[in-house]
Design a protein around this motif. Structure first.
Motif, mmCIF file in Angstrom:
data_model
loop_
_atom_site.group_PDB
_atom_site.id
_atom_site.type_symbol
_atom_site.label_atom_id
_atom_site.label_comp_id
_atom_site.label_asym_id
_atom_site.label_seq_id
_atom_site.Cartn_x
_atom_site.Cartn_y
_atom_site.Cartn_z
ATOM 1 N N VAL A 179 0.764 -1.185 -0.004
ATOM 2 C CA VAL A 179 -0.096 -0.029 0.013
ATOM 3 C C VAL A 179 0.954 1.311 0.078
ATOM 4 C CG1 VAL A 179 -1.496 1.188 1.266
ATOM 5 C CG2 VAL A 179 -2.072 -1.109 1.067
ATOM 6 N N SER A 180 2.032 1.143 0.804
ATOM 7 C CA SER A 180 2.725 2.509 0.787
ATOM 8 C C SER A 180 3.171 2.680 -0.671
ATOM 9 C CB SER A 180 3.976 2.120 1.854
ATOM 10 O OG SER A 180 3.605 1.894 3.078
ATOM 11 N N ALA A 181 3.642 1.588 -1.452
ATOM 12 C CA ALA A 181 4.424 1.893 -2.629
ATOM 13 C C ALA A 181 3.492 2.350 -3.911
ATOM 14 C CB ALA A 181 5.194 0.801 -2.844
ATOM 15 N N HIS A 182 2.097 1.845 -3.630
ATOM 16 C CA HIS A 182 1.235 2.075 -4.730
ATOM 17 C C HIS A 182 0.026 2.840 -4.350
ATOM 18 C CE1 HIS A 182 3.694 -0.829 -7.066
ATOM 19 N NE2 HIS A 182 3.740 -1.514 -5.807
ATOM 20 N N VAL A 183 -0.177 3.532 -3.183
ATOM 21 C CA VAL A 183 -1.365 4.061 -2.775
ATOM 22 C C VAL A 183 -1.074 5.399 -2.397
ATOM 23 C CG1 VAL A 183 -3.362 4.340 -1.253
ATOM 24 C CG2 VAL A 183 -2.742 1.957 -2.224
ATOM 25 N N ASP A 184 -1.418 6.529 -2.706
ATOM 26 C CA ASP A 184 -1.335 8.024 -2.259
ATOM 27 C C ASP A 184 -1.969 8.038 -0.775
ATOM 28 O OD1 ASP A 184 -1.241 10.671 -1.710
ATOM 29 O OD2 ASP A 184 -1.741 11.179 -3.798
ATOM 30 N N LEU A 185 -1.308 7.675 0.261
ATOM 31 C CA LEU A 185 -1.910 7.811 1.718
ATOM 32 C C LEU A 185 -2.500 9.329 1.989
ATOM 33 C CD1 LEU A 185 0.927 5.859 3.398
ATOM 34 C CD2 LEU A 185 -1.303 5.051 2.513
ATOM 35 N N ASP A 186 -1.462 10.105 1.436
ATOM 36 C CA ASP A 186 -2.318 11.495 1.753
ATOM 37 C C ASP A 186 -3.464 11.770 1.113
ATOM 38 O OD1 ASP A 186 0.234 12.311 3.309
ATOM 39 O OD2 ASP A 186 1.359 12.771 1.389
ATOM 40 N N ALA A 187 -3.733 11.417 -0.086
ATOM 41 C CA ALA A 187 -5.003 11.539 -0.693
ATOM 42 C C ALA A 187 -6.254 10.641 0.003
ATOM 43 C CB ALA A 187 -5.131 11.013 -2.194
ATOM 44 N N VAL A 188 -5.614 9.518 0.678
ATOM 45 C CA VAL A 188 -6.533 8.675 1.577
ATOM 46 C C VAL A 188 -6.919 9.626 2.526
ATOM 47 C CG1 VAL A 188 -6.884 6.614 2.875
ATOM 48 C CG2 VAL A 188 -5.828 6.580 0.700
ATOM 49 N N LEU A 189 -6.058 10.298 3.261
ATOM 50 C CA LEU A 189 -6.258 11.056 4.452
ATOM 51 C C LEU A 189 -7.116 12.506 4.181
ATOM 52 C CD1 LEU A 189 -2.825 11.078 6.311
ATOM 53 C CD2 LEU A 189 -4.925 9.826 7.100
ATOM 54 N N ARG A 190 -7.010 12.915 3.021
ATOM 55 C CA ARG A 190 -7.932 13.992 2.717
ATOM 56 C C ARG A 190 -9.273 13.531 2.419
ATOM 57 N NH1 ARG A 190 -3.527 15.273 -0.863
ATOM 58 N NH2 ARG A 190 -4.536 14.460 -2.673
ATOM 59 N N VAL A 191 -9.387 12.313 1.963
ATOM 60 C CA VAL A 191 -10.755 11.926 1.746
ATOM 61 C C VAL A 191 -11.542 11.639 3.130
ATOM 62 C CG1 VAL A 191 -12.194 9.821 1.095
ATOM 63 C CG2 VAL A 191 -10.543 10.559 -0.422
ATOM 64 N N ALA A 192 -10.513 10.953 4.020
ATOM 65 C CA ALA A 192 -11.227 10.732 5.429
ATOM 66 C C ALA A 192 -11.618 11.977 6.166
ATOM 67 C CB ALA A 192 -10.234 9.904 6.322
ATOM 68 N N GLN A 193 -10.960 13.108 6.007
ATOM 69 C CA GLN A 193 -11.204 14.464 6.574
ATOM 70 C C GLN A 193 -12.507 14.883 6.023
ATOM 71 O OE1 GLN A 193 -9.773 15.959 8.963
ATOM 72 N NE2 GLN A 193 -7.776 14.839 9.152
ATOM 73 N N LEU A 194 -12.961 14.557 5.077
ATOM 74 C CA LEU A 194 -14.265 14.851 4.305
ATOM 75 C C LEU A 194 -15.356 14.485 5.166
ATOM 76 C CD1 LEU A 194 -13.979 14.354 0.574
ATOM 77 C CD2 LEU A 194 -13.597 16.278 1.790
ATOM 78 N N ALA A 195 -15.393 13.410 6.087
ATOM 79 C CA ALA A 195 -16.294 12.927 6.960
ATOM 80 C C ALA A 195 -16.745 14.031 7.961
ATOM 81 C CB ALA A 195 -15.892 11.634 7.538
ATOM 82 N N PRO A 196 -17.924 14.536 7.953
ATOM 83 C CA PRO A 196 -18.476 15.451 9.077
ATOM 84 C C PRO A 196 -18.371 15.154 10.458
ATOM 85 C CG PRO A 196 -20.435 14.608 7.983
ATOM 86 C CD PRO A 196 -19.048 13.928 7.230
ATOM 87 N N PRO A 197 -18.345 15.846 11.439
ATOM 88 C CA PRO A 197 -18.585 15.543 12.848
ATOM 89 C C PRO A 197 -19.814 14.623 12.929
ATOM 90 C CG PRO A 197 -17.904 17.743 12.720
ATOM 91 C CD PRO A 197 -18.240 17.257 11.272
ATOM 92 N N LEU A 198 -19.677 13.753 13.788
ATOM 93 C CA LEU A 198 -21.002 12.762 14.015
ATOM 94 C C LEU A 198 -21.788 13.304 15.528
ATOM 95 C CD1 LEU A 198 -19.275 9.171 13.943
ATOM 96 C CD2 LEU A 198 -21.118 10.136 12.131
ATOM 97 N N ALA A 199 -22.944 13.685 15.522
ATOM 98 C CA ALA A 199 -23.670 13.953 16.488
ATOM 99 C C ALA A 199 -24.073 12.969 17.292
ATOM 100 C CB ALA A 199 -24.858 14.822 15.855
ATOM 101 N N VAL A 200 -23.173 12.123 17.863
ATOM 102 C CA VAL A 200 -23.571 11.128 18.772
ATOM 103 C C VAL A 200 -22.750 11.101 20.036
ATOM 104 C CG1 VAL A 200 -23.948 9.516 16.998
ATOM 105 C CG2 VAL A 200 -21.404 9.674 17.652
ATOM 106 N N THR A 201 -23.279 10.563 21.114
ATOM 107 C CA THR A 201 -22.604 10.215 22.468
ATOM 108 C C THR A 201 -21.800 8.874 22.093
ATOM 109 O OG1 THR A 201 -23.902 11.496 23.756
ATOM 110 C CG2 THR A 201 -22.686 10.201 24.738
ATOM 111 N N PRO A 202 -20.465 8.878 22.544
ATOM 112 C CA PRO A 202 -19.733 7.544 22.482
ATOM 113 C C PRO A 202 -20.227 6.604 23.137
ATOM 114 C CG PRO A 202 -18.027 9.467 22.465
ATOM 115 C CD PRO A 202 -19.459 9.880 22.791
#
Length: 442
Positions: A214-237
């Motif tokens: 995965v390190s050699a063939h996936v853009d890890l920074d791009a994956v992190l950018r996608v993950a950052q698109l997830a909005p905050p969750l209005a829940v109590t853990p």
């Protein structure tokens, strides 16, 4: 509000490489110093064992069939606490859920409950431009938000160029392309992958290979950018309900290579209810932990370790004595087999009358069950949804006081303080199971 960057790894079907990508992402990000948390959609126990090895923290399940759908986001928030990014591995194909129930239990449902973007993993073997048609269909079929695609098993640089261009035609960002000759292989057997706990050296090597791939063939920074698109969750853990019993009873939980299947929340619930939880390895330990007053035995592979389990006569006798004292014992699947008379001719604990043998038939699926007897876990009439997953049969399969019934069949054993069944349940959906167990031990 819970801020938790997250992404769901999905695929058109099983076998496209979700486990390789999800585990590889967890391990690769962890090696960079990122705090990661891994989750698995559905009831599977094995993939989370690799997530745990890759991330350094427990792998957890998110199953809206075994647990109420409204519990999924709180369980996720509980497991993601302290992580900088969470990777949720999907189950089967993106929209495949419980049979006859639409997308209930599917990766798509989990992604919706978490309001998380999806990264598709697509096997491009023997495909060129057609892969874009497949992905376009998945993207437009439901309401899932696509964050990109990772293409798997490209045969050559030219093949990679063709499939990248196809995805560009439909405006789908390619986050990585894995080559077909990738050596990240994980050993398997009759129920799928071998759990990480059973082959630590081999599992570690497999996780390292996935991380390198995965390190050699996936853009890890791009994956992190996608993950950052997830909005905050209005829940109590989610938190397990707490209690303060007059004393903290010792409850032994079977572990080691033969008993690797269990949901992390089960132990958290027992501890919160006031128990001191101690692991016992039936392959190594010849006695139960001192002052043991209850026992929990989850799933695993006693059929693989039959000779070794049979050879541990002192522990088998200790378990039989504990059961004879009507101590609370809760057993699921592998636990049912170990408490019985034998597994493929190898002597087990002899607590229950059943004898187990391997078959060539896989029994698998969700079950809507009702408790047929009062037990240490539940009152008669209690309704649960559980999951079966085994290639063994037990004869007899039920006692005069069976544990559960579904589809007109009675299954399992309630005998003294023992509750034993093939049915796997998720105790987060039934926290009273832990409370009753601890109270009975006290």
């Amino acid at each position: 509000m819970v801020t938790a960057p997250r992404v769901v790894i999905a695929a058109p079907a099983s076998g496209h490489g979700k486990t390789t990508v999800a585990t590889g992402l967890l391990a690769a990000l962890a090696k960079r110093g990122t705090r990661v948390a891994g989750f698995k959609a559905g009831p599977d126990y094995i993939d989370p064992s690799y997530h745990a090895l890759a991330s350094g923290r427990p792998g957890r399940n998110l199953d809206p069939v075994l647990c109420p759908p409204e519990l999924i986001a709180p369980l996720f928030a509980h497991g993601a606490a302290g992580a900088q990014v969470s990777i949720v591995e999907g189950v089967m194909g993106l929209y495949d859920g419980r049979a006859g129930a639409g997308d209930h239990g599917s990766t798509a449902e989990v992604a919706g409950l978490l309001d998380a973007p999806v990264i598709m993993v697509a096997d491009v073997t023997a495909q060129g431009r057609s892969v874009a048609a497949t992905l376009h269909g998945f993207r437009t079929f439901g309401t899932v938000r696509f964050g990109g695609v990772i293409l798997n098993r490209a045969g050559s640089p030219r093949h990679e160029e063709i499939v990248r261009e196809a995805c560009a035609e439909i405006g789908l960002e390619v986050l990585g392309v894995l080559p077909r000759s990738a050596p990240a292989q994980v050993p398997s057997r009759h129920l799928g992958l071998i759990p990480a706990a059973e082959h630590s050296a081999g599992a570690r090597a497999a996780v390292d290979a996935m991380a390198a791939l995965v390190s050699a063939h996936v853009d890890l920074d791009a994956v992190l950018r996608v993950a950052q698109l997830a909005p905050p969750l209005a829940v109590t853990p989610w938190e397990p309900p707490t209690a303060e019993p007059l004393r903290r009873p010792v409850i032994a939980v079977a572990g080691g290579a033969a008993f690797t299947f269990g949901y992390v929340e089960q132990i958290e619930l027992l501890r919160a209810a006031g128990a001191e939880v101690v692991t016992v390895d039936p392959l190594r330990d010849e006695e139960l932990p001192p002052s043991t007053s209850g026992l929990v035995v989850g799933g695993g592979f006693p059929e693989v370790y039959g000779a070794e389990l049979a050879a541990n006569v002192p522990l088998r006798q200790a378990v039989a004595r504990l059961a004879a004292e009507s101590a609370p014992i809760a057993a699921e699947c592998a636990g049912l087999l170990w408490l019985g008379q034998s597994v493929d001719g190898h002597e087990m604990c002899g607590v229950l009358p059943g004898r187990a043998v391997m078959t060539g038939k896989l029994t698998m699926g969700y079950r809507d069950a009702v408790a047929m007897s009062d037990s240490v876990l539940a009152d008669v009439g209690k309704r649960v949804t559980g999951h079966e997953f085994h290639r063994t049969i037990v004869e007899p399969g039920a006692s005069a006081e069976p544990a559960w019934a579904w589809r007109g069949a009675r299954e399992g054993f309630v005998q003294g303080g023992v509750h034993a069944s093939y049915l796997h349940t998720h105790w987060a959906a039934h926290p009273e199971f832990a409370a009753r167990m601890v109270a009975a031990c006290g």
